[in-house]
Design an enzyme around this catalytic site. Sequence first.
Site, PDB file in Angstrom:
ATOM      1  N   TYR A  75       0.835  -1.199   0.000  1.00  0.00           N
ATOM      2  CA  TYR A  75       0.000   0.000   0.000  1.00  0.00           C
ATOM      3  C   TYR A  75       0.873   1.254   0.000  1.00  0.00           C
ATOM      4  O   TYR A  75       0.678   2.167  -0.803  1.00  0.00           O
ATOM      5  CB  TYR A  75      -0.924  -0.007   1.219  1.00  0.00           C
TER       6      TYR A  75
ATOM      7  N   LYS B 145       1.264   4.147  -3.056  1.00  0.00           N
ATOM      8  CA  LYS B 145       0.960   5.566  -2.862  1.00  0.00           C
ATOM      9  C   LYS B 145       2.196   6.435  -3.099  1.00  0.00           C
ATOM     10  O   LYS B 145       2.084   7.563  -3.593  1.00  0.00           O
ATOM     11  CB  LYS B 145       0.381   5.791  -1.466  1.00  0.00           C
TER      12      LYS B 145
END
Length: 244
Positions: free
Chosen positions: A150, A154
């Site tokens: 994750y 990002k």
Amino acid sequence: MPESQPHILVTGATRGIGAAILKSLTERGAKVVGHGTRAAPGILAADLSQAGAGDRLWDAALEVLDGRIDVLINNAGVFEAIAVDAPDADWQASWARTMQINLQGSADLCRRMLLQAQGRDADASGLRGRIVNVASRAAYRGDSPAHWHYAASKAGMVAMTKSIARGYAGQGLIAFAICPGYVMTGMAEDYLASRGGDKLLADIPLGRVAQPDEVASVATYLALDAPASMTGAVLDVNGASFVR
């Protein structure tokens, strides 16, 4: 780019931050189409975990938005844990899914936005389009041991935004990113509960997580009002839990 009633595509618009963004933009008079995994009034269905889904979503949105998209807001994303000692196949599949949805799907839509911008007339201020990418503070401070993928996705989104800003400002395409911390959506509530809410809140000087409409207000500003000279900016919305 038209200066009245901008046409806007918002991904991940069925709940939380995305739903708040869609509502805020609609209240400002924009013509907005949202995206979700299931079709609904004002929502186009697309499974961004599948290769090519971003391109299909773009084409469907163009039909609804009279052949033009003035602003793209990439908000769709997943936040799914995978343990480092998971079976190899599960580890690989989790990374691939997260990267496909959070980064590749957004990249595909950004590419289509660029290609459209290169073929259209500029508005009075010289702009041909805007991109707003919703990333995360995890891009800068990382995330939990179960969420490397994750954080990496990002961070990639932030780097992509800056690359677009630097590469295409001269062609009238500007790009911004937003890096929220915890936001009180369904995902955040589940995560806070699983990690011990009080301990996590103690790490936020403001003393609370952000509300979806707070992030939406930033996205709306970037989509409609931010000056071109701000292109490449990354705005934090995290209650001072990470400052840089």
